[in-house]
Structure formats: structure tokens, C-alpha cells
Design a protein around this motif. Structure first.
Motif, PDB file in Angstrom:
ATOM      1  N   HIS A  37      -5.228   5.049   1.503  1.00 39.46           N
ATOM      2  CA  HIS A  37      -4.305   4.658   2.524  1.00 39.46           C
ATOM      3  C   HIS A  37      -4.667   5.336   4.076  1.00 39.46           C
ATOM      4  O   HIS A  37      -4.789   4.703   4.976  1.00 39.46           O
ATOM      5  CB  HIS A  37      -2.791   4.973   2.106  1.00 39.46           C
ATOM      6  CG  HIS A  37      -1.839   5.196   3.446  1.00 39.46           C
ATOM      7  ND1 HIS A  37      -1.596   3.888   3.878  1.00 39.46           N
ATOM      8  CD2 HIS A  37      -1.420   6.128   3.939  1.00 39.46           C
ATOM      9  CE1 HIS A  37      -1.021   4.249   4.888  1.00 39.46           C
ATOM     10  NE2 HIS A  37      -0.776   5.570   5.236  1.00 39.46           N
ATOM     11  N   TYR A  71      -3.969  -8.702   3.709  1.00 41.40           N
ATOM     12  CA  TYR A  71      -4.844  -7.765   3.534  1.00 41.40           C
ATOM     13  C   TYR A  71      -5.647  -7.566   5.028  1.00 41.40           C
ATOM     14  O   TYR A  71      -6.496  -6.557   5.059  1.00 41.40           O
ATOM     15  CB  TYR A  71      -5.672  -7.362   2.630  1.00 41.40           C
ATOM     16  CG  TYR A  71      -4.879  -7.145   1.490  1.00 41.40           C
ATOM     17  CD1 TYR A  71      -4.192  -6.034   0.937  1.00 41.40           C
ATOM     18  CD2 TYR A  71      -4.589  -8.102   0.378  1.00 41.40           C
ATOM     19  CE1 TYR A  71      -3.500  -5.780  -0.202  1.00 41.40           C
ATOM     20  CE2 TYR A  71      -3.863  -8.100  -0.720  1.00 41.40           C
ATOM     21  CZ  TYR A  71      -3.379  -7.087  -1.075  1.00 41.40           C
ATOM     22  OH  TYR A  71      -2.629  -6.786  -2.384  1.00 41.40           O
ATOM     23  N   LYS A 205      -7.810  -2.119  -4.361  1.00 37.70           N
ATOM     24  CA  LYS A 205      -6.856  -3.423  -4.145  1.00 37.70           C
ATOM     25  C   LYS A 205      -5.248  -3.074  -3.672  1.00 37.70           C
ATOM     26  O   LYS A 205      -4.810  -3.902  -3.081  1.00 37.70           O
ATOM     27  CB  LYS A 205      -6.676  -4.221  -4.932  1.00 37.70           C
ATOM     28  CG  LYS A 205      -8.322  -4.977  -5.206  1.00 37.70           C
ATOM     29  CD  LYS A 205      -8.488  -6.041  -6.142  1.00 37.70           C
ATOM     30  CE  LYS A 205      -9.608  -6.973  -6.222  1.00 37.70           C
ATOM     31  NZ  LYS A 205      -9.542  -7.852  -7.084  1.00 37.70           N
ATOM     32  N   SER A 206      -4.879  -1.834  -4.248  1.00 43.08           N
ATOM     33  CA  SER A 206      -3.544  -1.503  -4.171  1.00 43.08           C
ATOM     34  C   SER A 206      -3.201  -0.901  -2.806  1.00 43.08           C
ATOM     35  O   SER A 206      -2.146  -0.604  -2.320  1.00 43.08           O
ATOM     36  CB  SER A 206      -3.105  -0.503  -5.234  1.00 43.08           C
ATOM     37  OG  SER A 206      -3.657   0.967  -4.888  1.00 43.08           O
ATOM     38  N   THR A 207      -4.513  -0.686  -1.958  1.00 45.15           N
ATOM     39  CA  THR A 207      -4.170   0.090  -0.658  1.00 45.15           C
ATOM     40  C   THR A 207      -3.661  -1.023   0.408  1.00 45.15           C
ATOM     41  O   THR A 207      -4.345  -1.980   0.382  1.00 45.15           O
ATOM     42  CB  THR A 207      -5.477   0.661   0.047  1.00 45.15           C
ATOM     43  OG1 THR A 207      -5.935   1.564  -1.067  1.00 45.15           O
ATOM     44  CG2 THR A 207      -5.326   1.318   1.143  1.00 45.15           C
ATOM     45  N   GLU A 208      -2.540  -0.505   1.325  1.00 44.68           N
ATOM     46  CA  GLU A 208      -2.176  -1.678   2.248  1.00 44.68           C
ATOM     47  C   GLU A 208      -1.830  -0.807   3.382  1.00 44.68           C
ATOM     48  O   GLU A 208      -1.628   0.552   3.554  1.00 44.68           O
ATOM     49  CB  GLU A 208      -0.726  -2.022   1.799  1.00 44.68           C
ATOM     50  CG  GLU A 208      -0.768  -3.036   0.657  1.00 44.68           C
ATOM     51  CD  GLU A 208       0.521  -3.624   0.347  1.00 44.68           C
ATOM     52  OE1 GLU A 208       1.521  -3.156   0.916  1.00 44.68           O
ATOM     53  OE2 GLU A 208       0.616  -4.649  -0.677  1.00 44.68           O
ATOM     54  N   ASP A 234       4.798  -6.885  11.880  1.00 46.63           N
ATOM     55  CA  ASP A 234       4.551  -6.970  10.307  1.00 46.63           C
ATOM     56  C   ASP A 234       4.945  -8.295   9.880  1.00 46.63           C
ATOM     57  O   ASP A 234       6.148  -8.787   9.899  1.00 46.63           O
ATOM     58  CB  ASP A 234       5.239  -5.913   9.675  1.00 46.63           C
ATOM     59  CG  ASP A 234       4.890  -5.619   8.207  1.00 46.63           C
ATOM     60  OD1 ASP A 234       4.151  -6.399   7.567  1.00 46.63           O
ATOM     61  OD2 ASP A 234       5.259  -4.697   7.516  1.00 46.63           O
ATOM     62  N   ARG A 236       4.267  -9.424   6.710  1.00 55.39           N
ATOM     63  CA  ARG A 236       3.818  -9.569   5.215  1.00 55.39           C
ATOM     64  C   ARG A 236       4.889  -9.749   4.472  1.00 55.39           C
ATOM     65  O   ARG A 236       4.800 -10.308   3.289  1.00 55.39           O
ATOM     66  CB  ARG A 236       2.886  -8.371   5.207  1.00 55.39           C
ATOM     67  CG  ARG A 236       1.828  -7.742   5.605  1.00 55.39           C
ATOM     68  CD  ARG A 236       1.187  -6.607   5.321  1.00 55.39           C
ATOM     69  NE  ARG A 236       2.344  -5.485   5.764  1.00 55.39           N
ATOM     70  CZ  ARG A 236       2.048  -4.179   5.666  1.00 55.39           C
ATOM     71  NH1 ARG A 236       1.015  -3.916   4.949  1.00 55.39           N
ATOM     72  NH2 ARG A 236       2.959  -3.425   6.190  1.00 55.39           N
TER      73      ARG A 236
END
Length: 704
Positions: A37, A71, A205-208, A234, A236
Motif C-alpha cells: 500500500h 484501480y 491485487k488487494s492493494t488499493e 473518491d 470508487r
């Protein structure tokens, strides 16, 4: 990671560029710190900082950041726009050079950027190399032109129905690359838009992206670049979020925002500059080689600081608005100047501060206690320790910061203004108190911890202790006056109820420092009796009693004493209040002697307010009962017999107690504000509070 096969797919025209970016993809942590992250957010910081550098140069006043659900992140600014013309000697446009060439950019030319955060020339190109896709659009010269990249390689994406996606078909440029003309803009309109997609070959892939981290960074930047508007969005979630930050102040406003406590000094701003010379490698256009050249640099220093009544230290350091969480030479210079200047000032006032020869010299931790400071320096081409820029390494900055802080701080300390003199005096007393508290910490713990049988002789002689060692069951009554103590002795349950008398009104600790509080016999005795220390050394687990009950008279003086005691607990033993272990006793105001009627015997009724008194009298009249007049009105605890005091105020089964506690952080802040208004040194706010509340007061309720 990029494999050998990936490299072979690159066109020869861009092979040298991509070989440079290949090193970035092979060892990304060298450039962004990590691939979790923090590394992903660092990529976003690099692009944002490029826009902020335009603002520092005076060409940009609005930055927008968008976080998309695919992403990707986008940064827009209204700066000058990345140059779109061809860079001499490369055959490439300025856009391609900036986003593909390592160590290439306008910040190496001091004529273009006086100061900047991104000075290694690798930020944008590193982000490009670590992105599955990057789209760059530039408004300049009346046109909007763009360039697209896939993992650092320039080319063209085919986006069906205009849907942007890093997995869409991509055609790299083969022989030469060129910018795509997207549209036209009004004359004079300039700016840059950069959107990049995280590459899952590099990042999990879990990193945001973190919107909270983004908001915090935007807020800090708006403080450090006054007049710059930063909007973060934001997109998302189901509900889109947006925040806009604009602060026209500077480091002074930032310190006021960061400070966690009530101030004892104003926020002082220490501003200055200094010059130094350094040898740098400069490209000779005739030979095409780097040659050493001695250049004079200017370092601008802007420090804002203030001290509060608390103990925590808040320090934020920046270089060209880039935060340096590890510090560096600028922070070292600041702290060195602070310690040297404050030591000299305290030594010059040693007689006034009652410092003896045995007192150890002031240490840095004594000075930093309760201080909030923002340290910023601006200089061309600073040296950072690593690409992540967590610490400043430029050695020449330290003496400049030290001199500026020493000179400007001394000017504040020697100010002739009465208000400044008062603040300086309070500050010096606080620092000396911190020193003494540090030196006596071990001794204080030994004195204030719960005493065993061999140590009870060291407790104040006025303490009437209880027999029980069970802390949860034990109670300490702080009693107003020796006369009430005599009655309370006979009324208490000596198994678990302890008594400690105080003489009248104790010291108002809101107006004094720690040294004066510890020197006050009443305050020191209360702290010693409770046995858990005070201030930073307070340990709730060492408290000798489960409840502390303030038992004062039910009059104006009693209320004042109770307020002074609460001020002492709030300032120096706050965990007791937070844990709900401080109480106020509620003694009765009236005693009604009801006469016997027939077989019904006489009795005594106690009331605790005027309303309750009238209700009881009405009830007696309704039932035909009579009572002896005049009704007794208790003016103090000493007027009660022991059995009356026990029944009404001390026996757990019959008494009423008011618990004093803080429910949440908001309550702490509100309490801090109220204590400062009612008990602080500043008279105007208290006068205003009294005038506003006068209309709500019933004069007949005052027991004069």
C-alpha cells in the motif's frame, strides 16, 4: 516482473529507454520503498508533487485528484503543461522524455524551478514503468495533445466505445513516436492530466489507494502552499466522496491546526535564509559531458512553533513541501538551536527560576514537552536519503537552520512587550518544571505508590486511613475543614472509608505551572495520599483508593473548593476522572423534624434542594402531618451530628453521589475549554461568560 521475452518485444527505437525502466521494474522497492500500500501511494505522491512544484513556481493554483474503481488514479493541474516540443538531441517530445527517461526533467535546470520536491528526475518515469497503463494529456499552445504508455513503452491503445482499460489492444510505436492531437482549448489555457493504472505484476491485487491518506496529504500541502486549492475525489464506492482544501495562511495556521492542547505561548514564526556553495555536475552543451561547477545556493527557512500546557511533542518537517518523516539535517539544526537558546535563556534567569547548583542542566526532552512545531526549508536540488525522500541529507542546511532559529527565537525571548514577557516566563517555568519532574520521576513513584505497613509513616499526618487493602472497595473522602473532619471520623466506616482534610481553598493549578503545584502543600499532599503520581507519571493502577469523594459544604465556597479540586484532578490526575473514580458528595440542605401523630412516631426528613423541600412540605400538609419550625438549614457539614452525616452523605446504602467523568474526546475538549474560561489567567473570556449567564441565574438561589 518484465522477462527477457518482454524486452524482446520492445521496438529498437525505444529499447534503450525501456532497458532503463526495466531496472525499475526489477527492483521497484529501490525507487518507491515497497510494493505494498505504501509503495502504491508513493506513486501517487510522485505525480501530485510534480503538480505542486508548478504551484511552488507560481504557475498553478488548482489541483484535482481522482480515485477510480478500476484501480487507477488521475491528477489534473492548471500549470504550464509538460513541454510538447522536441527535446534537442533526442528526437523525442518533452512528454516522452519526462515520462520515460530516468533522471530527466526540468528540475535539473535551476532557472526553471527555484525549488521543487521532485528533484531526482525519476518520479514520473518510475510511476510509468510500474503502471499497466498511463495516459498523459497536455493543454498547451491552444491544443490538447496526449501520449499513452504500457509499462513505460509509448504507443496507442485501442479503446472500444471509449472505455479506458489497461488490457485493451495496444500498438507500440516502431520507428518514431508522436503526440496525438485530442482537441483544442482556449488560448492561454494550460495544464497537465496524468492517469495511471496500478500494474498487478508489481503490486498485489488487494492493494488499493487510500482516500484517507490522500486527504491528509492534500490538507498538509494546502497549509504549506498558501493559496493552492486541492480537490480530492473518491469515485470508487456507491457514494462518491469529495473534499476541497484551501488555506491562505502558512506554517502558523498549520501549527494551530496540529496543536493538541491549550497554548501557553502564541505561535511564533521564525523566518530567515542563508547561502552556501556546492560543487555540482553540469552538462557542457559544447562537449556533451558533465563538468564540475561551483554554484551558490539559497536556503529559505520557515519555522512555526508554540508551547502548550500538555506533555506531547508534535514535530512536522518538510523540504520543498515534501514531508520528511525521518527528519534530517533541517530537523537536527532546529533542535540544536532550540536546546542551545533555551538553555542559555534559563541560565540567564536561574535566580528568578530558583535554580540551584545541584540542578542538572536542561535536556532536549524537557524543552520539547508540550511543543508543536512545523519546520520547513526550501532550497534548489536538496539531497535526500533515498528516492522515498524520508530524510534530508544536505549537510549545509543544518548550520543555516540553526542560525535562523537561534536569532529569531532569541528575539521573541527578549521581546519588550508585556504579553510576550508573560508568555516567556510561563514557558521557562514549564521547562524547568519538566526538568525537575524528570529528575524526581523515580523518587515520585516511590513516594506516591501505595504504602505498605512499613511505609505508612511517610503519608501526611492528617490522613485518617482505612483498614482495608482492597482498592476497589476503599474510598477517600476529601473533607473541607477540620471541624467537618471531626464529625466525619465518627460517621465513617473505618473498614473502607479514609478521610483527608484540606484547609479552605487549594491552589488554582490552571493559572500556575507544575513547579508551583508541587510546591503547594495541599496539592502535593493530595497527590501523595492518592499514591499514583501526577501528570505524565500518573499510573492509575497504583491509585490507593477506588473512589475519591469530594465532601464540601453546600454553599458558594464549597462549590468553589470543589471546582478547584476538579481542576487539580483534570490537569494532573485526569485518568481518575476518565475512569469514573472521582465523585462529589451531595449533603442535604434541609432537615425537617416531623411531629408524631397518633400512633405514627415522629421522624426526620432530609431534602437536597428547594424544590424537594416544597414538595415534602406539601405532602406533609396533604396527609395532616405537622413539623417543627423553623426548618433547619445546613450551612456546613460541621452542623450535622455524626449519625446525620453518616445516614445522608457517607453510608453507601443511603447517600447520593455525583460521578464526574469524561464520556468521549469531545467531552475532554469541552472540559478543557470550560476550565480555561473559568479558572484560567485570561479575564475577558470569563467576564463574557459571566455576563452571558447572568440572565439565567435566580438571585434568590444564592446563599449569601
Amino acid at each position: 516482473m518484465v522477462t527477457a521475452k518482454d524486452v524482446s518485444d520492445y521496438s529498437a527505437h525505444h529499447l534503450s529507454v525501456l532497458e532503463g525502466l526495466e531496472a525499475v521494474r526489477k527492483r521497484p522497492a529501490m525507487y518507491i520503498g515497497s510494493t505494498d500500500h505504501r509503495g502504491l501511494m508513493h506513486c501517487l505522491w510522485e505525480i501530485i508533487d510534480n503538480s505542486v512544484d508548478e504551484a511552488l513556481a507560481g504557475f498553478c493554483d488548482h489541483i484535482e485528484v481522482f480515485l477510480y474503481p478500476d484501480y487507477s488514479a488521475e491528477v489534473r493541474d492548471n500549470g504550464r503543461g509538460v513541454p510538447v516540443d522536441e527535446v534537442p538531441g533526442t528526437g523525442l517530445s518533452g512528454v516522452e522524455v519526462v515520462y520515460t527517461k530516468l533522471h530527466a526533467g526540468g528540475k535539473f535546470d535551476s532557472g526553471l524551478y527555484k525549488v521543487a520536491g521532485g528533484l531526482h528526475g525519476v518520479g514520473a518515469s518510475v510511476v510509468n514503468a510500474l503502471s499497466a497503463r498511463m495516459d498523459v494529456q497536455v493543454d498547451r499552445g491552444g491544443l490538447t495533445q496526449g501520449l499513452q504508455f504500457r509499462r513505460g513503452e509509448p504507443g496507442v491503445f485501442t479503446d472500444p466505445k471509449g472505455e479506458l482499460n489497461p488490457n485493451n489492444p495496444f500498438q507500440p510505436f516502431e520507428d518514431s513516436s508522436k503526440l496525438t492531437q485530442i482537441g483544442k482549448v482556449k488560448k492561454g489555457t494550460t495544464g497537465t492530466r496524468v492517469r495511471f493504472w496500478a500494474d498487478f505484476q508489481i503490486f498485489p491485487k488487494s492493494t488499493e489507494f487510500s482516500f484517507e491518506d490522500l486527504k491528509e496529504r492534500a490538507r498538509k500541502t494546502s497549509f504549506l502552499v498558501p493559496g493552492l486549492t486541492i480537490t480530492v475525489n473518491d469515485l470508487r464506492g456507491e457514494e462518491h466522496q469529495s473534499e476541497t482544501y484551501l488555506h491562505k495562511g502558512g506554517t502558523v495556521d498549520y501549527v494551530d491546526y496540529l496543536a493538541p492542547d491549550t497554548a501557553i505561548t502564541d505561535t511564533w514564526q521564525l523566518v530567515g535564509s542563508g547561502t552556501f556553495t556546492e560543487t555540482v555536475q553540469v552538462l557542457n552543451p559544447k562537449t556533451g559531458h558533465l563538468e564540475p561547477k561551483e554554484m551558490e545556493r539559497t536556503c529559505e527557512v520557515d519555522v512555526a512553533l508554540r508551547w502548550g500546557i500538555g506533555y506531547d511533542t508534535v514535530e512536522q518537517s518538510y523540504v520543498n513541501i515534501i514531508e520528511t518523516p525521518v527528519g534530517g539535517t533541517h530537523l537536527a539544526g532546529f533542535e540544536a538551536a532550540l536546546v542551545k537558546t533555551m538553555r542559555a535563556e534559563i541560565q540567564a534567569n536561574s535566580r528568578k527560576l530558583k535554580l540551584g547548583n545541584k540542578d542538572t542542566k536542561i535536556e532536549k526532552e524537557d524543552i520539547l514537552a508540550g511543543m508543536t512545531a512545523v519546520i520547513t526549508v526550501r532550497l534548489p536540488e536538496p539531497e535526500f536519503e533515498g528516492q522515498t525522500k524520508e530524510a534530508l541529507g544536505s549537510a549545509q542546511v543544518k548550520p543555516i537552520v540553526t542560525k535562523v532559529v537561534s536569532d529569531r527565537l532569541a528575539a521573541f525571548l527578549h521581546s519588550k512587550r508585556r504579553e510576550d514577557k508573560t508568555q516567556v516566563s510561563a514557558l521557562l517555568e514549564k521547562i524547568v518544571a519538566e526538568m525537575r519532574s524528570r529528575l524526581s520521576a523515580r523518587l515520585s513513584k516511590e513516594i506516591t505508590r501505595r504504602k505498605n505497613a512499613l511505609e505508612t509513616s511517610t503519608l501526611p499526618t492528617k490522613l485518617v486511613d482505612c483498614r482495608s487493602n482492597d482498592v476497589e472497595q476503599s474510598e477517600l473522602f476529601i473533607v473541607e475543614g477540620d471541624s467537618a473532619l471531626g464529625t466525619a471520623k465518627a460517621a465513617r466506616n473505618s473498614e473502607f472509608q479514609a478521610l483527608f482534610p484540606i484547609r479552605g481553598k487549594i491552589l488554582n493549578v490552571q493559572k500556575t505551572g507544575t513547579a508551583q503545584m508541587l510546591a503547594n502543600a495541599e496539592c502535593a499532599a493530595i497527590i501523595q495520599v492518592l499514591g499514583a503520581g501526577s501528570g505524565r507519571t500518573f499510573d492509575l493502577n497504583q491509585a490507593r483508593y477506588g473512589k475519591v469523594i469530594m465532601m464540601t459544604d453546600a454553599d458558594v465556597d464549597g462549590a468553589h473548593i470543589r471546582t478547584l479540586l476538579l481542576t487539580l484532578f483534570f490537569r494532573y490526575m485526569r485518568p481518575m476522572i476518565a475512569a469514573g473514580r472521582v465523585y462529589a458528595a451531595v449533603p442535604p440542605l434541609h432537615r425537617i423534624q416531623v411531629n408524631a401523630k397518633g400512633k405514627t412516631p415522629g421522624e426526620f426528613l432530609y431534602t437536597y434542594s428547594e424544590d424537594q423541600l416544597h414538595k415534602e412540605l406539601a405532602k406533609l400538609e396533604k396527609t395532616g402531618r405537622t413539623y417543627k419550625e423553623p426548618i433547619q438549614r445546613y450551612k456546613g457539614l460541621g452542623e450535622m451530628d455524626a449519625d446525620q452525616l453518616a445516614e445522608t452523605t457517607m453510608e453507601p446504602h443511603h447517600r447520593t453521589l455525583r460521578r464526574i467523568r469524561l464520556s468521549d474526546e469531545g467531552a475532554v475538549n469541552k472540559a478543557e475549554e470550560v476550565f480555561e474560561i473559568l479558572m484560567g489567567s485570561s479575564v475577558p473570556p470569563r467576564r463574557e461568560f459571566i455576563v452571558e449567564g447572568a440572565a439565567k441565574l435566580d438571585a434568590e438561589m444564592i446563599d449569601a
